[in-house]
Design an enzyme around this catalytic site. Structure first.
Site, PDB file in Angstrom:
ATOM      1  N   HIS A 263       6.214  -2.468   0.212  1.00 43.82           N
ATOM      2  CA  HIS A 263       5.376  -3.664   0.281  1.00 43.82           C
ATOM      3  C   HIS A 263       4.948  -3.826   1.738  1.00 43.82           C
ATOM      4  O   HIS A 263       4.266  -2.987   2.288  1.00 43.82           O
ATOM      5  CB  HIS A 263       6.205  -4.833  -0.269  1.00 43.82           C
ATOM      6  N   HIS A 303      -2.492   1.562  -4.195  1.00 43.12           N
ATOM      7  CA  HIS A 303      -2.286   0.133  -4.388  1.00 43.12           C
ATOM      8  C   HIS A 303      -2.183  -0.157  -5.871  1.00 43.12           C
ATOM      9  O   HIS A 303      -2.898   0.457  -6.665  1.00 43.12           O
ATOM     10  CB  HIS A 303      -3.446  -0.673  -3.772  1.00 43.12           C
ATOM     11  N   ASP A 359      -2.433  -1.488   4.936  1.00 44.36           N
ATOM     12  CA  ASP A 359      -1.425  -1.080   5.909  1.00 44.36           C
ATOM     13  C   ASP A 359      -1.789   0.186   6.663  1.00 44.36           C
ATOM     14  O   ASP A 359      -1.151   0.518   7.656  1.00 44.36           O
ATOM     15  CB  ASP A 359      -0.080  -0.865   5.208  1.00 44.36           C
TER      16      ASP A 359
HETATM   17  N1  ACO Z   1       1.152   9.101  -2.026  1.00 48.30           N
HETATM   18  C1  ACO Z   1       1.228  10.055  -2.965  1.00 48.30           C
HETATM   19  N2  ACO Z   1       1.223   9.816  -4.288  1.00 48.30           N
HETATM   20  C2  ACO Z   1       1.142   8.526  -4.668  1.00 48.30           C
HETATM   21  C3  ACO Z   1       1.060   7.466  -3.740  1.00 48.30           C
HETATM   22  C4  ACO Z   1       1.056   7.793  -2.380  1.00 48.30           C
HETATM   23  N3  ACO Z   1       0.969   6.837  -1.447  1.00 48.30           N
HETATM   24  N4  ACO Z   1       0.989   6.295  -4.416  1.00 48.30           N
HETATM   25  C5  ACO Z   1       1.033   6.614  -5.719  1.00 48.30           C
HETATM   26  N5  ACO Z   1       1.123   7.961  -5.866  1.00 48.30           N
HETATM   27  C6  ACO Z   1       1.111   8.702  -7.125  1.00 48.30           C
HETATM   28  C7  ACO Z   1       2.425   8.573  -7.866  1.00 48.30           C
HETATM   29  O1  ACO Z   1       3.322   9.609  -7.517  1.00 48.30           O
HETATM   30  C8  ACO Z   1       1.970   8.662  -9.296  1.00 48.30           C
HETATM   31  O2  ACO Z   1       1.696  10.005  -9.576  1.00 48.30           O
HETATM   32  P1  ACO Z   1       2.037  10.608 -11.049  1.00 48.30           P
HETATM   33  O3  ACO Z   1       1.119   9.870 -11.985  1.00 48.30           O
HETATM   34  O4  ACO Z   1       1.773  12.066 -10.929  1.00 48.30           O
HETATM   35  O5  ACO Z   1       3.484  10.278 -11.306  1.00 48.30           O
HETATM   36  C9  ACO Z   1       0.639   7.925  -9.299  1.00 48.30           C
HETATM   37  O6  ACO Z   1       0.134   8.087  -7.964  1.00 48.30           O
HETATM   38  C10 ACO Z   1       0.738   6.453  -9.632  1.00 48.30           C
HETATM   39  O7  ACO Z   1       1.752   5.880  -8.792  1.00 48.30           O
HETATM   40  P2  ACO Z   1       2.572   4.587  -9.151  1.00 48.30           P
HETATM   41  O8  ACO Z   1       3.869   4.609  -8.410  1.00 48.30           O
HETATM   42  O9  ACO Z   1       2.632   4.444 -10.646  1.00 48.30           O
HETATM   43  O10 ACO Z   1       1.622   3.455  -8.602  1.00 48.30           O
HETATM   44  P3  ACO Z   1       2.042   1.969  -8.361  1.00 48.30           P
HETATM   45  O11 ACO Z   1       0.847   1.157  -8.662  1.00 48.30           O
HETATM   46  O12 ACO Z   1       3.305   1.618  -9.069  1.00 48.30           O
HETATM   47  O13 ACO Z   1       2.395   1.939  -6.794  1.00 48.30           O
HETATM   48  C11 ACO Z   1       2.298   1.605  -4.481  1.00 48.30           C
HETATM   49  C12 ACO Z   1       1.638   1.310  -5.844  1.00 48.30           C
HETATM   50  C13 ACO Z   1       3.747   1.132  -4.475  1.00 48.30           C
HETATM   51  C14 ACO Z   1       1.536   0.819  -3.401  1.00 48.30           C
HETATM   52  C15 ACO Z   1       2.216   3.110  -4.203  1.00 48.30           C
HETATM   53  O14 ACO Z   1       0.875   3.546  -4.208  1.00 48.30           O
HETATM   54  C16 ACO Z   1       2.919   3.505  -2.908  1.00 48.30           C
HETATM   55  O15 ACO Z   1       4.134   3.722  -2.920  1.00 48.30           O
HETATM   56  N6  ACO Z   1       2.141   3.630  -1.763  1.00 48.30           N
HETATM   57  C17 ACO Z   1       2.722   3.962  -0.502  1.00 48.30           C
HETATM   58  C18 ACO Z   1       3.355   2.740   0.133  1.00 48.30           C
HETATM   59  C19 ACO Z   1       2.303   1.744   0.614  1.00 48.30           C
HETATM   60  O16 ACO Z   1       1.332   2.086   1.269  1.00 48.30           O
HETATM   61  N7  ACO Z   1       2.539   0.471   0.279  1.00 48.30           N
HETATM   62  C20 ACO Z   1       1.678  -0.631   0.715  1.00 48.30           C
HETATM   63  C21 ACO Z   1       0.996  -1.263  -0.428  1.00 48.30           C
HETATM   64  S1  ACO Z   1      -0.129  -2.495   0.129  1.00 48.30           S
HETATM   65  C22 ACO Z   1       0.852  -3.821   0.458  1.00 48.30           C
HETATM   66  O17 ACO Z   1       1.908  -3.995  -0.051  1.00 48.30           O
HETATM   67  C23 ACO Z   1       0.348  -4.767   1.396  1.00 48.30           C
END
Ligand code: ACO
Length: 423
Positions: A263, A303, A359
């Site tokens: 987050h 996101h 971010d």
């Molecule tokens: N890098 C690589 N792969 C990713 C990323 C990433 N940053 N984010 C998602 N994926 C992939 C997952 O592995 C998944 O792949 P799959 O379908 O082959 O299993 C797919 O994309 C979907 O991912 P989910 O985890 O289901 O997406 P979710 O909506 O639950 O997660 C989140 C969103 C937590 C923001 C995620 O994208 C992440 O971890 N990002 C990196 C951390 C980050 O930047 N967080 C800040 C968010 S903005 C904020 O809070 C202000």
């Protein structure tokens, strides 16, 4: 019905037609047919837990609006304090309301000396400032016992003012303690972001002169971070608020949720990741490692809601260049730009709709302005408190039930206790 779904229970053959309102169906209607059947939704990806009139997001179109105002207009023309008022009270303030609001916030920036001496200075020398902030906000509830009177409008308004006003002071206090510098008292002649910069950086000069471009960039970042509807931290605020905990305790819970690296902790992770990559030459190999799962996730990408672009990321990218004009370019910028370019040309990220989020660039700005990485989430929490409080206030006005999700029990069936000597 104009738009509806029909659900049939194949066990009984019974059907129900449910209207689609605002893109969803009411669980109360659903329950009429399916009774206590669970709606299994870990992570609440398909569950609307409240009605809210505060922030509107259209993730596919990259739209973010506070109380109907596009984020781009607010970032360009407004100030964080005006936006905080808008979020909490629903409309932009009149000149008179704004003058009163600014006055009230300015005159509540001081913290009780015991918050500083007993709490903030009681932490271990290397305490993370976010841990200090979470604890200090919770501790405030013990200083303002009237805060428990949450249904008295005037009393609640006072806590809202106190919290918005004191967050920058607590944040700067946590930072100064960590580097062994004396606490700087708020200066009531300064606006919120200039005052914060003064509390952060003042050394021996009688008056700290913040660069107005940096103060404005910080204010824009505060606007962009002020609210984002039901993210994890805000959901925590509403969850805890639904038990009628006082606003300080609920805010501490929300801030604790924000602390996590998935987050608000992500901007800190972005800088760590860019440092690990180290050079533009290593970007492609790093992206390959992300795809194979070796390097974890690409921090600052993806996101839950934005599946096209994050409108805040676009504004921040522009703000980054304004800041670099004053501070000089952050050496990690080139790596970040290359990383963005490589990822956005790669089917892995495109097919999963993974774009830079808020971010990705905010950390680069904070770092260029001299903030250490462990202050990044704290910088996020300072303005987010206004969004949390807007939701808290709305929740109370809605007289919402205590939040209590269901679980699907997957543990063992009943079994009898066996003494330790027989196990
Ligand atoms: N890098 C690589 N792969 C990713 C990323 C990433 N940053 N984010 C998602 N994926 C992939 C997952 O592995 C998944 O792949 P799959 O379908 O082959 O299993 C797919 O994309 C979907 O991912 P989910 O985890 O289901 O997406 P979710 O909506 O639950 O997660 C989140 C969103 C937590 C923001 C995620 O994208 C992440 O971890 N990002 C990196 C951390 C980050 O930047 N967080 C800040 C968010 S903005 C904020 O809070 C202000």
């Amino acid at each position: 019905m104009a738009e509806s779904v029909t659900i049939t229970d194949n066990r009984t053959g019974d059907s129900i037609e449910i209207p689609i309102e605002n893109g969803g169906v009411s669980a109360a209607e659903w329950k009429k047919l399916l009774g206590d059947t669970w709606f299994y939704d870990p992570g609440y990806t398909q569950t609307a837990a409240t009605r809210s009139a505060i922030t509107e997001i259209d993730g596919d179109a990259g739209i973010l609006r506070y109380r109907g105002y596009p984020i781009e207009q607010l970032a360009e023309q407004s100030t964080y304090l005006e936006v905080a008022y808008l979020l909490v009270y629903g409309d932009l303030p009149t000149a008179e309301q704004f003058a009163q609001w600014k006055h009230d916030i300015t005159y509540h920036t001081f913290i009780h000396e015991n918050v500083r001496k007993r709490f903030m200075e009681g932490f271990h020398y290397d305490a993370h400032p976010m841990g200090m902030l979470v604890s200090a906000v919770a501790a405030l509830s013990t200083f303002y016992l009237d805060a428990k009177d949450i249904f008295d409008r005037e009393t609640l308004d006072k806590q809202i003012v106190r919290l918005i006003a004191k967050m920058p002071t607590l944040a700067a206090c946590a930072f100064r303690f960590g580097i062994g510098m004396p606490f700087v008292y708020p200066d009531n002649s300064l606006d919120l972001s200039t005052n914060f910069l003064s509390m952060m950086w003042k050394v021996a000069e009688p008056r700290f002169e913040a660069n107005p471009k940096l103060a404005r960039a910080l204010d824009v970042l505060f606007i962009l971070h002020a609210d984002h509807e039901l993210n994890c931290g805000t959901a925590a605020m509403r969850m805890v608020g639904s038990s009628h905990a006082d606003p300080y305790s609920a805010t501490a819970a929300a801030a604790a949720a924000l602390y996590g690296p998935r987050h608000g902790g992500a901007n800190e992770q972005v800088i760590r990741m860019l440092n690990t990559i180290g050079s533009m030459d290593n970007v492609e190999a790093f992206v390959a490692d992300v795809k194979s799962g070796k390097a974890g996730r690409l921090q600052g990408f993806g996101h839950r809601v934005y599946k096209n672009f994050d409108p805040r990321a676009e504004i921040i990218k522009k703000a980054a260049y304004d800041v670099f004009e004053v501070t000089g370019k952050n050496p990690l910028l080139d790596i970040a730009l290359k990383l963005e370019e490589v990822a956005l040309a790669d089917d892995y990220f495109v097919s999963r709709k993974l774009y830079p989020n808020v971010d990705f660039y905010s950390g680069l700005i904070y770092q260029a302005m001299g903030f250490p990485v462990d202050m990044f989430t704290v910088l996020f929490a300072i303005p987010r408190v206004s969004g949390w409080l807007a939701h808290y206030k709305e929740l109370l006005e809605q007289d919402q039930k205590i939040a209590r999700p269901r679980q699907l029990y997957t543990g063992s069936a009943q079994r009898d206790y066996v003494g330790v000597d027989q196990r």
